[in-house]
Design a protein around this motif. Sequence first.
Motif, PDB file in Angstrom:
ATOM      1  N   CYS A  54       0.747  -1.215   0.062  1.00 35.15           N
ATOM      2  CA  CYS A  54       0.063  -0.077   0.240  1.00 35.15           C
ATOM      3  C   CYS A  54       0.844   1.374   0.098  1.00 35.15           C
ATOM      4  N   ALA A  55       1.840   1.069   0.785  1.00 34.48           N
ATOM      5  CA  ALA A  55       2.734   2.560   0.966  1.00 34.48           C
ATOM      6  C   ALA A  55       3.714   2.581  -0.383  1.00 34.48           C
ATOM      7  N   SER A  58       3.603   5.626  -3.100  1.00 34.67           N
ATOM      8  CA  SER A  58       3.726   6.803  -2.504  1.00 34.67           C
ATOM      9  C   SER A  58       5.079   7.335  -2.014  1.00 34.67           C
ATOM     10  N   SER A 225      -8.732   3.514  -0.463  1.00 37.08           N
ATOM     11  CA  SER A 225      -7.404   4.471  -0.864  1.00 37.08           C
ATOM     12  C   SER A 225      -6.398   3.618  -1.312  1.00 37.08           C
ATOM     13  N   SER A 226      -6.223   2.443  -1.131  1.00 39.27           N
ATOM     14  CA  SER A 226      -5.094   1.643  -1.933  1.00 39.27           C
ATOM     15  C   SER A 226      -5.519   1.202  -3.263  1.00 39.27           C
TER      16      SER A 226
END
Length: 256
Positions: A54-55, A58, A225-226
């Motif tokens: 997920c991170a 970004s 959001s993912s």
Amino acid sequence: MRPVALLTDFGLADHYVGVLHAVLEREAPGVRRIDLGHQVPPGDVWTGCFLLRCAWPSLPADAVVLAVVDPGVGGDRRPLAVRIGGRWLVAPDNGLAAAVGGAAEAVAIDWRRMGLPAPSATFHGRDLFAPAAARLARGGDPASLGERIAQDGLVPCPIPEPQGNGGTWHAVVVHIDRFGNLITNLPAGHAPPKAVAWYGAPRAARRVRSYGEAAPGEVVLLEGSSGLLELAANRESAATLTGLRRGNAVDVTSDE
């Protein structure tokens, strides 16, 4: 200098996270550090993989990611540095190193090759992974970390992939966040805009755009959001309302 992003299961009650920061500052003075999180449940590689995925989009394009969820520390699992695009991921070979996929090269980290003291059998984050991440952050030669290995031989990530069957997608809950949202492994783009999710007895959840479109006590299907579909509720916990847990099935079909 490359920034270093950290993800661990060390928690915040002990000194372990602070020690990682201290080693990074000692080995790469002035390095910019990003804490992705340190509350992965102890030894939970599955959750570590999910949060890392997920991170990942970004992160700075040149980031070094130091991910330590390592229940096999001191055993025969390999410590690795894996290059994915312009980023490096430093992690144990227990599924975490393969969480993002698409590795262009992989190096088995060797403390002898790096000229380090023999690492503790219980804290490779401090003694092996953090020094390797610092060296990469400084722009060091990956060959100085250890021998290159085949990047297609990594232990696979434990998170399952969704399965398509005609007009139906068979998904599973892969994560429950602190709000009680039940996040599945199905990318939102795989399902039709007018989709319905079947779960439990079975029960149905209609697809909406935002949490506010759900009626009180209603469980709905939306894109989180993912980019993954999730079962959610408006100001309530979908996990509590449904009783679902990680690994439970969710089938997604068209409502047309």
